[in-house]
Design an enzyme around this catalytic site. Structure first.
Site, mmCIF file in Angstrom:
data_model
loop_
_atom_site.group_PDB
_atom_site.id
_atom_site.type_symbol
_atom_site.label_atom_id
_atom_site.label_comp_id
_atom_site.label_asym_id
_atom_site.label_seq_id
_atom_site.Cartn_x
_atom_site.Cartn_y
_atom_site.Cartn_z
ATOM 1 N N LYS A 26 19.633 11.729 -0.590
ATOM 2 C CA LYS A 26 19.885 11.541 0.847
ATOM 3 C C LYS A 26 20.135 12.868 1.560
ATOM 4 C CE LYS A 26 24.856 10.575 0.534
ATOM 5 N NZ LYS A 26 25.314 11.791 1.200
ATOM 6 N N THR A 27 20.805 13.820 0.875
ATOM 7 C CA THR A 27 21.075 15.119 1.502
ATOM 8 C C THR A 27 19.772 15.829 1.804
ATOM 9 O OG1 THR A 27 23.157 15.281 0.272
ATOM 10 C CG2 THR A 27 22.319 17.304 1.256
ATOM 11 N N ASP A 64 25.958 11.444 8.235
ATOM 12 C CA ASP A 64 25.964 11.242 6.787
ATOM 13 C C ASP A 64 27.105 10.289 6.415
ATOM 14 O OD1 ASP A 64 25.323 11.530 4.125
ATOM 15 O OD2 ASP A 64 26.276 13.487 3.905
ATOM 16 N N GLU A 65 26.960 9.577 5.295
ATOM 17 C CA GLU A 65 28.010 8.677 4.770
ATOM 18 C C GLU A 65 28.518 7.729 5.862
ATOM 19 O OE1 GLU A 65 28.338 8.683 1.712
ATOM 20 O OE2 GLU A 65 28.331 10.694 0.832
ATOM 21 N N GLN A 75 28.761 2.102 -1.630
ATOM 22 C CA GLN A 75 29.704 3.195 -1.872
ATOM 23 C C GLN A 75 30.762 3.280 -0.773
ATOM 24 O OE1 GLN A 75 28.043 6.896 -3.667
ATOM 25 N NE2 GLN A 75 26.050 5.988 -3.225
ATOM 26 N N ARG A 87 28.533 8.600 -10.963
ATOM 27 C CA ARG A 87 28.749 10.067 -10.969
ATOM 28 C C ARG A 87 28.135 10.684 -12.232
ATOM 29 N NH1 ARG A 87 28.427 10.468 -6.537
ATOM 30 N NH2 ARG A 87 28.051 8.233 -6.628
#
Length: 776
Positions: free
Chosen positions: A33-34, A225-226, A256, A614
């Protein structure tokens, strides 16, 4: 330009090439996504969008810096400098510096951190004469924070009878008065707390339409973002800024969303399509981070949640190893297993310490892990502990620097007005505080007008107060012509702080001097870095804002090769080859405080999903049979989340506990009292064994002592001494690891062994209790 577009897969390319109109990108864990956000900004600029017209909002400064560095590599650093990119708090702090004067705040307002806020609230509670055991300052601060994030201002609070009634029921009827007092004191001190940066931005945009119009026209393209982590206050700001052009792109993953305790509202992402017209939805479902086993296991867990957006995360990576589940008798044994496993994996696969992370639900779980890692000489770092900038000596220096920028900052002034000691006592400070509150002025203004105010302060103390204010004024004059490093170095010497710790002479004093030196090094580095930023001056104001908005993870340079220890909440956005998730037990994970409703349980499950994803190569899940909680050893039950993982993706390193039926009594057994043994019916002896009615007589004990030692083994001890154990034997001990027997002595139950362990050194063990295996 074509070069970087070709680096994207089809799913990533589609949202990058979507130029105008609202879009939402549902990005699974590890799906890039980044990269999508970064390349979308670069694409917009390549299509003629002015970099000044782009606003990108992230949740960490580290993420913003990484994105800006990538964009600079594509479009050039000069254009990238013009982007408004950063965390919600840092971006809106800039807006408030420009236009906060409309709300009555100076452009040099101080940003209070949590510790500053709590200190001020504690002072207010004391001044109001309230019971500090009922009005606990941390609880009050949390309550005020939740009010602000829900846009409940002081006025809204006093107009809401339900809120007031709830506080009255909690025996805190003066909560509104504390809130009012706190807001007034912050305003008088020219200070905002973290929550104010959002609340006051909302106030600015809603009360002053011309300001809103200015920023709507400037920020024509907005990226967030997020998005699943945004709270109500952040949601409203983004909605207001994007309303005119509606060129808004939000990226996130509902799976998330784990910050509801901080006010995050998952409905922001779930309802995005209802908030804007003609929304395009894109899904990033290919995971580039983890093995297929980890991805599929995570999918099998999150599928249990009912409230979610539809997506199927997949990967082309190798299957990898199964997720390993391990049961330990106690939390100490759990720590030893984790440390041993890290040691073995590190040696076997030639990995660095930084390749390993231990994640836990609560900070208190770190102790047993730390103990075990220390005994293995494995270096580690705890994230989320006491930040460098929260240490006393650092706060002291920063408080002086804050006074240079904003002399009305009362929390900074109260901290250092008598440090180092200059003869200004607490009673004098109390008089100044009372006078400041009475006249509605800051403490420093009261000191500057002592001759006009009838305060009972002797002439000697008055002179000391004047000397203090003159010193601060001299720093302010110096600040006009010098950079942050030169000023900070001068302040540390002139105030006497360095001399104070030098005189201390203790190891603690030396450590504090080292910390101040590290602070000055950091300021020097900051000043050098600011030279690269267009319009930056490298002055102390810029440095203090950078510090105020930093987080523990933002300050991580990644240079230290240490095992990472952190809560799962802090691990979000990070990745490690090997991840250990410890404490997989009911009432711990999921937390006993987060299982009252389906939505709470689903958030705990999302938290587990975040923890598991993670891991890149290998994930370990550990739990214990018994764990110390609040000083008591309690029986622990394996987490329900362990059962929810599809069994084909896991390997149990220890036999699975078969769940046993246990009736939970509806009656408190204490009501029955203890058994009165004197009233028990005596049972006739059977098989020649007399009833146990009293302690053995001394005669019986003497006979018992004459028994062969091996027959006098304590009841309950099942250990037998391996006949193959001789001097020179190589053994493995469950706690101390591998070792060699140096010496054997004694007979029977008194037999002992001196063992030289590879990691634990020389130990003398009583063999009837020692848990060891002869391996050579």
């Amino acid at each position: 330009m074509e070069n970087y577009i070709n680096q994207l897969n089809d799913a990533q390319r589609a949202p990058v090439l979507h130029k105008d109109g609202p879009l939402i990108v549902i990005a699974g864990a590890g799906s890039g996504k980044t990269r999508v956000l970064t390349y979308r900004i670069a694409y917009l600029m390549s299509k003629g969008v002015d970099s000044f017209n782009i606003l990108a909002l992230t949740f960490t400064n580290k993420a913003a810096r990484e994105m800006k560095a990538r964009i600079s590599a594509i479009v050039g650093s000069s254009e990238a400098k013009n982007l408004m990119m950063g965390t919600f708090h840092s971006v809106f702090a800039k807006l408030l510096r420009y236009d906060g004067d409309k709300l009555g705040f100076p452009s040099n307002f101080t940003i209070y951190d949590t510790q500053d806020s709590q200190r001020l609230i504690a002072s207010i509670i004391k001044e109001m004469g309230l019971d500090k055991d009922i009005y606990k300052y941390k609880q009050v601060q949390n309550r005020i924070s939740s009010y602000k994030n829900s846009l409940i201002t002081v006025r809204a609070y006093f107009n809401d009878a339900e809120l007031q009634e709830a506080d009255a029921m909690a025996k805190r009827p003066r909560m509104g008065d504390i809130y009012q007092n706190y807001v007034d004191r912050c305003f008088k001190a020219g200070a905002m707390d973290f929550d104010d940066l959002l609340l006051r931005t909302n106030e600015l945009l809603n009360r002053f339409p011309e300001v809103l119009a200015k920023y709507q026209d400037r920020f024509r393209y907005i990226l967030v973002d997020e998005y699943q982590d945004t709270n109500h206050s952040q949601y409203l700001i983004v909605k207001a800024l994007s309303d005119k052009f509606q060129n808004i792109c939000v990226v996130g993953d509902d799976a998330q969303s784990i910050y509801s305790f901080r006010g995050a509202n998952i409905s922001n992402i779930l309802n995005f399509q209802k908030d804007y017209d003609n929304v395009e939805m894109y899904r990033l479902e290919q995971n580039y981070r983890s093995t297929r086993n980890i991805v599929n296991a995570a999918n099998s867990i999150i599928a249990k949640n009912k409230n979610q957006l539809e997506k199927v995360v997949w990967t082309d990576n190798d299957d990898g190893n199964a997720i390993k589940i391990h049961r330990s008798p106690t939390d100490a044994e759990e720590g030893r297993f984790v440390a041993g496993s890290i040691f073995e994996n590190r040696m076997q696969h030639q990995m660095s310490n930084g390749s390993f992370a231990v994640l836990y639900r609560t900070n208190s779980q770190s102790r047993a892990i730390e103990d075990a890692l220390r005994k293995r000489d494995i270096p580690y770092r705890i994230y989320g502990g006491l930040s460098f900038y929260q240490r006393k000596e650092i706060k002291d220096v920063l408080s002086y620097l804050r006074l240079v920028i904003n002399p009305k900052d009362e929390e900074a002034l109260k901290r250092v007005i008598n440090f180092p000691a200059r003869g200004i006592g607490q009673s004098t400070l109390d008089k100044l505080t009372v006078a400041a509150n009475h006249y509605g002025r800051s403490i420093i203004e009261v000191i500057e007008n002592l001759d006009k105010i009838n305060l009972k302060i002797n002439s000697g103390t008055k002179n000391k107060l004047v000397d203090f204010t003159n010193m601060i004024k001299s720093f302010q004059i110096m600040n006009e012509t010098t950079d942050a490093f030169t000023l900070a170095e001068h302040v540390a010497k002139k105030t006497g702080i360095l001399l104070e710790f030098k005189k201390d002479g203790t190891p603690e004093g030396i450590a504090r001097m080292d910390n101040i030196e590290e602070l000055l090094n950091g300021i020097k580095d900051f000043v050098e870095g600011q030279k690269e930023i267009d319009g930056a001056t490298g002055n102390i104001g810029e440095f203090l804002e950078d510090v105020a908005l930093a987080t523990d993870l933002d300050n991580d340079t990644g240079d230290d090769d240490r095992v990472a220890l952190m809560t799962i909440h802090l691990a979000k956005g990070l990745e490690f080859p090997y991840v250990y998730i410890v404490g997989m037990e009911e009432d711990l994970f999921p937390s006993g405080m987060s299982m009252n409703t389906r939505s709470e349980l689903e958030e705990e499950r999302r938290l587990f999903y975040v923890a598991l994803t993670r891991a890149e190569k290998q994930a370990y899940l550990t739990y214990t049979q018994n764990r110390y909680r609040w000083g008591k050893l309690i029986d622990a039950e394996p987490s329900r989340f362990l059962e929810e993982i599809d069994e084909k993706y896991v390997e149990n390193l220890t036999p699975i506990d078969k769940p046993t039926y246990r009736y939970k009594s509806l009656i408190d057994t204490d009501i029955f009292g203890d058994v009165d043994k004197s009233k028990l019916r005596q049972v006739k002896p059977t098989n020649g064994i007399p009833p146990i009615t009293s302690k053995p007589s001394e005669n019986q004990l003497r006979k018992l002592r004459k028994l062969k030692p091996e027959l006098a083994q304590p009841i309950g001890n099942t250990n037998t001494i391996d006949p193959n154990l001789v001097e020179g034997s190589v053994i493995n001990h469950t706690r101390f690891g591998r070792g060699r027997v140096v010496k054997l002595e004694g007979v029977g139950n008194d037999r002992k062994a001196e063992i030289q362990f590879e990691s634990a050194g020389l130990k003398k063990l009583l063999l009837r209790f020692a848990k060891l295996d002869v391996i050579g």
